[in-house]
Design a protein around this motif. Sequence first.
Motif, PDB file in Angstrom:
ATOM      1  N   ARG A 137       0.830  -1.199   0.000  1.00 25.67           N
ATOM      2  CA  ARG A 137       0.000   0.000   0.000  1.00 25.67           C
ATOM      3  C   ARG A 137       0.869   1.254   0.000  1.00 25.67           C
ATOM      4  NH1 ARG A 137      -5.050   1.737   0.926  1.00 25.67           N
ATOM      5  NH2 ARG A 137      -5.389   3.695   2.023  1.00 25.67           N
ATOM      6  N   LEU A 138       0.398   2.277  -0.710  1.00 26.46           N
ATOM      7  CA  LEU A 138       1.095   3.563  -0.779  1.00 26.46           C
ATOM      8  C   LEU A 138       0.339   4.607   0.035  1.00 26.46           C
ATOM      9  CD1 LEU A 138       3.128   5.630  -1.977  1.00 26.46           C
ATOM     10  CD2 LEU A 138       1.543   5.873  -3.913  1.00 26.46           C
ATOM     11  N   PHE A 139       1.069   5.318   0.891  1.00 32.01           N
ATOM     12  CA  PHE A 139       0.538   6.471   1.618  1.00 32.01           C
ATOM     13  C   PHE A 139       1.190   7.705   0.981  1.00 32.01           C
ATOM     14  CE2 PHE A 139       0.439   2.842   4.425  1.00 32.01           C
ATOM     15  CZ  PHE A 139      -0.811   2.912   5.031  1.00 32.01           C
ATOM     16  N   ASP A 140       0.542   8.260  -0.041  1.00 29.93           N
ATOM     17  CA  ASP A 140       1.218   9.308  -0.809  1.00 29.93           C
ATOM     18  C   ASP A 140       1.305  10.637  -0.076  1.00 29.93           C
ATOM     19  OD1 ASP A 140      -1.436   9.936  -0.992  1.00 29.93           O
ATOM     20  OD2 ASP A 140      -1.544   9.933  -3.173  1.00 29.93           O
ATOM     21  N   SER A 141       0.527  10.822   1.001  1.00 34.64           N
ATOM     22  CA  SER A 141       0.624  12.075   1.755  1.00 34.64           C
ATOM     23  C   SER A 141       1.988  12.214   2.440  1.00 34.64           C
ATOM     24  CB  SER A 141      -0.484  12.162   2.804  1.00 34.64           C
ATOM     25  OG  SER A 141      -0.376  11.096   3.733  1.00 34.64           O
ATOM     26  N   CYS A 142       2.629  11.075   2.752  1.00 35.91           N
ATOM     27  CA  CYS A 142       3.952  11.115   3.389  1.00 35.91           C
ATOM     28  C   CYS A 142       5.019  10.453   2.527  1.00 35.91           C
ATOM     29  CB  CYS A 142       3.911  10.452   4.768  1.00 35.91           C
ATOM     30  SG  CYS A 142       3.359   8.738   4.759  1.00 35.91           S
ATOM     31  N   GLY A 143       4.627   9.915   1.358  1.00 35.63           N
ATOM     32  CA  GLY A 143       5.611   9.321   0.459  1.00 35.63           C
ATOM     33  C   GLY A 143       6.216   8.036   0.976  1.00 35.63           C
ATOM     34  N   ILE A 144       5.408   7.208   1.647  1.00 34.71           N
ATOM     35  CA  ILE A 144       5.877   5.930   2.178  1.00 34.71           C
ATOM     36  C   ILE A 144       4.960   4.814   1.677  1.00 34.71           C
ATOM     37  CG2 ILE A 144       6.077   4.530   4.291  1.00 34.71           C
ATOM     38  CD1 ILE A 144       7.134   6.926   5.727  1.00 34.71           C
ATOM     39  N   TYR A 145       5.573   3.683   1.312  1.00 35.71           N
ATOM     40  CA  TYR A 145       4.762   2.509   0.983  1.00 35.71           C
ATOM     41  C   TYR A 145       5.157   1.362   1.903  1.00 35.71           C
ATOM     42  CZ  TYR A 145       8.774   0.893  -1.876  1.00 35.71           C
ATOM     43  OH  TYR A 145      10.013   0.492  -2.330  1.00 35.71           O
ATOM     44  N   ASN A 169      -6.058   7.236  -4.074  1.00 38.00           N
ATOM     45  CA  ASN A 169      -6.474   7.809  -5.346  1.00 38.00           C
ATOM     46  C   ASN A 169      -5.300   7.754  -6.327  1.00 38.00           C
ATOM     47  OD1 ASN A 169      -6.056  10.229  -3.186  1.00 38.00           O
ATOM     48  ND2 ASN A 169      -4.945  10.650  -5.066  1.00 38.00           N
ATOM     49  N   GLU A 170      -5.617   7.837  -7.597  1.00 41.60           N
ATOM     50  CA  GLU A 170      -4.581   7.806  -8.624  1.00 41.60           C
ATOM     51  C   GLU A 170      -3.716   9.054  -8.510  1.00 41.60           C
ATOM     52  OE1 GLU A 170      -4.770   8.489 -13.317  1.00 41.60           O
ATOM     53  OE2 GLU A 170      -5.871   6.711 -12.665  1.00 41.60           O
ATOM     54  N   SER A 171      -2.401   8.873  -8.543  1.00 44.59           N
ATOM     55  CA  SER A 171      -1.492  10.008  -8.406  1.00 44.59           C
ATOM     56  C   SER A 171      -0.195   9.718  -9.144  1.00 44.59           C
ATOM     57  CB  SER A 171      -1.192  10.287  -6.931  1.00 44.59           C
ATOM     58  OG  SER A 171      -0.497   9.196  -6.347  1.00 44.59           O
ATOM     59  N   GLU A 172       0.558  10.777  -9.433  1.00 34.31           N
ATOM     60  CA  GLU A 172       1.818  10.631 -10.146  1.00 34.31           C
ATOM     61  C   GLU A 172       2.838   9.863  -9.311  1.00 34.31           C
ATOM     62  OE1 GLU A 172       4.292  10.550 -13.180  1.00 34.31           O
ATOM     63  OE2 GLU A 172       2.230  11.338 -13.249  1.00 34.31           O
ATOM     64  N   ILE A 173       2.783  10.033  -8.002  1.00 33.01           N
ATOM     65  CA  ILE A 173       3.731   9.321  -7.130  1.00 33.01           C
ATOM     66  C   ILE A 173       3.499   7.813  -7.196  1.00 33.01           C
ATOM     67  CG2 ILE A 173       2.338   9.440  -5.013  1.00 33.01           C
ATOM     68  CD1 ILE A 173       4.887   9.941  -3.470  1.00 33.01           C
ATOM     69  N   ALA A 174       2.235   7.402  -7.381  1.00 33.99           N
ATOM     70  CA  ALA A 174       1.920   5.978  -7.520  1.00 33.99           C
ATOM     71  C   ALA A 174       2.498   5.436  -8.826  1.00 33.99           C
ATOM     72  CB  ALA A 174       0.419   5.759  -7.482  1.00 33.99           C
ATOM     73  N   PHE A 175       2.364   6.216  -9.909  1.00 35.00           N
ATOM     74  CA  PHE A 175       2.935   5.797 -11.188  1.00 35.00           C
ATOM     75  C   PHE A 175       4.457   5.709 -11.102  1.00 35.00           C
ATOM     76  CE2 PHE A 175      -1.041   7.771 -13.140  1.00 35.00           C
ATOM     77  CZ  PHE A 175      -1.640   6.538 -13.340  1.00 35.00           C
ATOM     78  N   GLU A 176       5.087   6.659 -10.414  1.00 38.00           N
ATOM     79  CA  GLU A 176       6.543   6.649 -10.272  1.00 38.00           C
ATOM     80  C   GLU A 176       7.000   5.398  -9.529  1.00 38.00           C
ATOM     81  OE1 GLU A 176       7.698  10.231  -8.355  1.00 38.00           O
ATOM     82  OE2 GLU A 176       7.204  11.526 -10.055  1.00 38.00           O
ATOM     83  N   LEU A 177       6.263   5.028  -8.483  1.00 32.68           N
ATOM     84  CA  LEU A 177       6.612   3.842  -7.706  1.00 32.68           C
ATOM     85  C   LEU A 177       6.481   2.576  -8.555  1.00 32.68           C
ATOM     86  CD1 LEU A 177       7.381   2.415  -5.111  1.00 32.68           C
ATOM     87  CD2 LEU A 177       5.004   2.598  -4.349  1.00 32.68           C
ATOM     88  N   LEU A 178       5.429   2.495  -9.356  1.00 28.75           N
ATOM     89  CA  LEU A 178       5.229   1.331 -10.220  1.00 28.75           C
ATOM     90  C   LEU A 178       6.321   1.263 -11.299  1.00 28.75           C
ATOM     91  CD1 LEU A 178       1.350   1.410 -10.622  1.00 28.75           C
ATOM     92  CD2 LEU A 178       2.682  -0.329  -9.425  1.00 28.75           C
TER      93      LEU A 178
END
Length: 302
Positions: A239-247, A284-293
């Motif tokens: 799981r990704l917590f994009d508010s703090c940039g940690i998965y 939610n879909e976000s650029e940080i999620a795409f970067e991680l993938l």
Amino acid sequence: MIAERKRFFAAQRAAEQRSKPPTKTQMSNRMCTYLKNIGGYKHNQLKGKSYEEIQKLFDKTYKQVNSFVPMASDDKEKGSEKKAGGSRKKTLAKNRAGEKQSKESYKRQKMEDDAEKEELRAHLDIIPGDDVAVSVESLATKYPIVYWKTRVLSEDKMYYEIIRANRSTKSYKIFTKMLDDFDRQDVLDLYRLVKERFETTNPEGYDKLLWGDLITVFEPSKDDEVWKAQQDYTLISWRLFDSCGIYVLLMDTGIAIHMLVEKTYPLTQETHSRMLSGKLEVDNESEIAFELLRFTRSQIKK
């Protein structure tokens, strides 16, 4: 039949989420994405900044972009007036050809980007959180973490109490639950406070769990058991917590491995493959999620 019902309710939840006013996290993510793509900012330049700071950068960049008037066309017209009519026609034709080629190149790039994102979306599992929409005026009133306590009431009742500068407190059973509420600065503040406490003493009992999670995030060592025993774990979810940039990777043994999205950790290719064979859970879909993938996929190809 069950699969169809799951897809129906998932689509229904996603539609309800889209109809809600944007939350603090969503608004911040959108502005960060704009700043990266349009303003040329890097992730490291934006991480740890408050919502108010991000909004100022966004407003400044947005104003610059929308008030920009291209001068190249005026210069070309002035220069062309000194030339014969035939030269002017050739110059204009060349400019139009260049513009056409630039537009076609942009369209091709956009199509490639859209195709890549569509492929990456297949690895996302959007699970809307319970965030409530907040007004812009209240977003800058978040208070920093100034203290923490470990509460042990009994063998089954243990938790961490987080205390902020306005004296408000909130309790969490484990570090993962904190990430629902934390931004990057919160995580950095907690790491600093915990590290200061254990500079001269060793953590014990329930304190060791929190200290171990933070050490894994900020001071990873390939000699730590958590990395050496990867082959013995079965990945349940990530799981990704994009508010703090940690998965976080949740294993069948109950172990949770927390990592910063921009940092490289000693994960094996097999672990990365298991991650992509499942789906990354996001709010939610976000650029940080795409970067991680993208990063995870690149580690498999090495």
